[in-house]
Design a protein around this motif. Structure first.
Motif, mmCIF file in Angstrom:
data_model
loop_
_atom_site.group_PDB
_atom_site.id
_atom_site.type_symbol
_atom_site.label_atom_id
_atom_site.label_comp_id
_atom_site.label_asym_id
_atom_site.label_seq_id
_atom_site.Cartn_x
_atom_site.Cartn_y
_atom_site.Cartn_z
ATOM 1 N N ILE A 21 -22.545 63.223 83.489
ATOM 2 C CA ILE A 21 -22.738 62.966 82.067
ATOM 3 C C ILE A 21 -21.439 62.438 81.470
ATOM 4 C CG2 ILE A 21 -23.229 64.026 79.834
ATOM 5 C CD1 ILE A 21 -25.108 65.935 81.228
ATOM 6 N N MET A 22 -21.507 61.264 80.852
ATOM 7 C CA MET A 22 -20.325 60.638 80.259
ATOM 8 C C MET A 22 -20.151 61.017 78.797
ATOM 9 S SD MET A 22 -20.759 56.848 81.894
ATOM 10 C CE MET A 22 -19.350 56.228 80.970
ATOM 11 N N SER A 23 -21.224 61.042 78.049
ATOM 12 C CA SER A 23 -21.169 61.376 76.626
ATOM 13 C C SER A 23 -22.521 61.941 76.224
ATOM 14 C CB SER A 23 -20.826 60.148 75.781
ATOM 15 O OG SER A 23 -21.841 59.161 75.908
ATOM 16 N N LEU A 24 -22.543 62.611 75.092
ATOM 17 C CA LEU A 24 -23.786 63.184 74.611
ATOM 18 C C LEU A 24 -23.890 63.010 73.114
ATOM 19 C CD1 LEU A 24 -23.425 67.042 74.405
ATOM 20 C CD2 LEU A 24 -21.523 65.588 75.018
ATOM 21 N N GLU A 25 -25.117 62.954 72.659
ATOM 22 C CA GLU A 25 -25.410 62.833 71.229
ATOM 23 C C GLU A 25 -26.334 63.983 70.881
ATOM 24 O OE1 GLU A 25 -27.420 59.734 67.982
ATOM 25 O OE2 GLU A 25 -27.130 59.152 70.074
ATOM 26 N N ILE A 26 -25.733 65.067 70.408
ATOM 27 C CA ILE A 26 -26.485 66.264 70.046
ATOM 28 C C ILE A 26 -26.404 66.395 68.529
ATOM 29 C CG2 ILE A 26 -26.742 68.739 70.379
ATOM 30 C CD1 ILE A 26 -27.227 67.120 72.883
ATOM 31 N N ALA A 27 -27.419 65.902 67.861
ATOM 32 C CA ALA A 27 -27.505 65.958 66.411
ATOM 33 C C ALA A 27 -28.903 66.454 66.061
ATOM 34 C CB ALA A 27 -27.245 64.574 65.806
ATOM 35 N N PRO A 28 -29.124 66.860 64.803
ATOM 36 C CA PRO A 28 -30.480 67.284 64.427
ATOM 37 C C PRO A 28 -31.502 66.197 64.739
ATOM 38 C CG PRO A 28 -28.908 67.889 62.719
ATOM 39 C CD PRO A 28 -28.160 67.059 63.720
ATOM 40 N N TYR A 29 -32.514 66.578 65.491
ATOM 41 C CA TYR A 29 -33.608 65.689 65.878
ATOM 42 C C TYR A 29 -33.136 64.530 66.761
ATOM 43 C CZ TYR A 29 -35.689 68.333 62.081
ATOM 44 O OH TYR A 29 -36.119 69.352 61.272
ATOM 45 N N ARG A 30 -31.968 64.682 67.385
ATOM 46 C CA ARG A 30 -31.466 63.631 68.269
ATOM 47 C C ARG A 30 -30.788 64.283 69.457
ATOM 48 N NH1 ARG A 30 -33.005 58.322 68.044
ATOM 49 N NH2 ARG A 30 -31.319 56.885 68.487
ATOM 50 N N GLN A 31 -31.397 64.201 70.621
ATOM 51 C CA GLN A 31 -30.884 64.878 71.804
ATOM 52 C C GLN A 31 -30.860 63.866 72.959
ATOM 53 O OE1 GLN A 31 -30.251 68.449 71.756
ATOM 54 N NE2 GLN A 31 -30.563 68.257 69.557
ATOM 55 N N GLN A 32 -29.711 63.216 73.165
ATOM 56 C CA GLN A 32 -29.572 62.219 74.208
ATOM 57 C C GLN A 32 -28.216 62.380 74.902
ATOM 58 O OE1 GLN A 32 -30.098 58.285 72.633
ATOM 59 N NE2 GLN A 32 -32.157 58.667 71.871
ATOM 60 N N VAL A 33 -28.155 61.943 76.163
ATOM 61 C CA VAL A 33 -26.886 61.907 76.893
ATOM 62 C C VAL A 33 -26.802 60.576 77.637
ATOM 63 C CG1 VAL A 33 -26.741 64.404 77.185
ATOM 64 C CG2 VAL A 33 -27.874 63.029 78.931
ATOM 65 N N MET A 34 -25.570 60.183 77.938
ATOM 66 C CA MET A 34 -25.336 58.969 78.730
ATOM 67 C C MET A 34 -24.766 59.384 80.075
ATOM 68 S SD MET A 34 -22.994 55.596 77.909
ATOM 69 C CE MET A 34 -24.089 55.076 76.591
ATOM 70 N N ILE A 35 -25.283 58.788 81.155
ATOM 71 C CA ILE A 35 -24.832 59.104 82.501
ATOM 72 C C ILE A 35 -24.201 57.874 83.128
ATOM 73 C CG2 ILE A 35 -26.518 60.938 82.817
ATOM 74 C CD1 ILE A 35 -28.242 58.994 84.363
#
Length: 293
Positions: free
Chosen positions: A123-137
């Motif tokens: 996992i390189m980065s993650l976007e953990i925000a309300p109603y937004r759950q994504q990660v970059m690999i």
């Protein structure tokens, strides 16, 4: 008339006599050692004179030695301090490597259970925000990844690939508010759909009848419906079962068993039907994106 000074032996004669006496004493001392006591007495008597003569040089040497010792001690102290910091940094790296090794072992253990072609990504980065759950690999289409590909960690399903490029990919986590996943209760086979709520540790089962056999602690696994996730992958455990009088359905909240907020490595699996997989890869390459499920 008597002279005032009596004329003695000549200096040459005196020197010859002194040399003869010296040689005699040296020979006698060398062969018979009769003058050892005398030499010791003379050496003891002359010691204060030697000490006084050598005192300035001794003080200079002692001062230089003290200054040199202090400088060496400071240099050694600084070197030891640097070495200590280096060793501490290496120890931290070793601890991190040990933890990473344990995570990779867990992933490899899960890959043996999966029994399919797998690939480990970081996992390189993650976007953990309300109603937004994504990660970059750090794996992309060059590694064979495609849109819709299942993503796991060592414990359970994490999500699926929704966007790829040559070297990286974006993974939509199962807790994202736009993600839905067909599941079934492992205990009795009751099928449902687990929808993301936007919270990192919460899923909700949709349209569960009030008379359904649902219990707290039941394990949810993928049902295989939708042709994305093969059946049998762990997803979550039911945490709350609530019957609201104003709601025609039972409110069921589940907690994902995957470490969504702690995993550093993920496991990409190839379990889709080959024809469907090839179609997904073909659709992925021109646009490198696809609508969210």
């Amino acid at each position: 008339m008597k002279p005032l000074f009596v004329r003695g032996p000549s200096p040459l004669l005196r020197m010859i006599v002194a040399v003869i006496l010296s040689l005699g004493l040296i020979i006698a001392d060398h062969h018979y050692d009769h003058l050892g006591a005398v030499r010791s007495t003379l050496t003891l008597a002359a010691y204060p004179l030697h000490y006084v003569v050598d005192l300035p040089a001794h003080m200079v040497r002692d001062t230089q030695g003290r200054l040199t010792s202090a400088a060496e001690l400071r240099a050694r102290n600084a070197a030891l301090h640097r070495e200590n910091l280096t060793l501490k940094a290496r120890l931290q790296q070793f601890e991190a490597l040990e933890a990473e090794n344990m995570r990779l072992r867990d992933l490899l253990g899960s890959s043996f259970n999966v029994g399919e072609r797998v690939l480990i990504a970081e996992i390189m980065s993650l976007e953990i925000a309300p109603y937004r759950q994504q990660v970059m690999i750090n794996k992309g289409s060059r590694s064979g990844l495609f849109v819709g590909q299942p993503v796991l960690d060592a414990n359970a399903v994490m999500g699926q690939v929704i966007q790829t490029n040559a070297f990286t990919s974006t993974v939509l986590l199962i807790t994202d508010a736009e993600h839905t996943l067909p599941v079934e209760i492992n205990r009795n086979g009751l099928r449902s759909v687990a929808a993301g709520t936007g919270l990192s540790q919460q899923l909700q089962l949709l349209h569960i009848p009030k008379n359904a056999d649902v219990r707290v602690g039941d394990l949810l696994v993928t049902s295989g419906m939708g042709e994305r996730f093969p059946p049998g992958y762990p997803v979550a455990r039911i945490k709350t079962v609530r019957h609201d009088p104003d709601n025609p359905f039972t409110t069921v909240i589940a907690e994902p068993t995957a470490a969504l907020d702690r995993s550093r490595e993920v496991l990409l699996v190839w379990t889709m039907d080959p024809a469907l997989q090839q179609r997904a890869i073909t659709e992925t390459q021109p646009e490198e994106t696809a609508p969210r499920p």
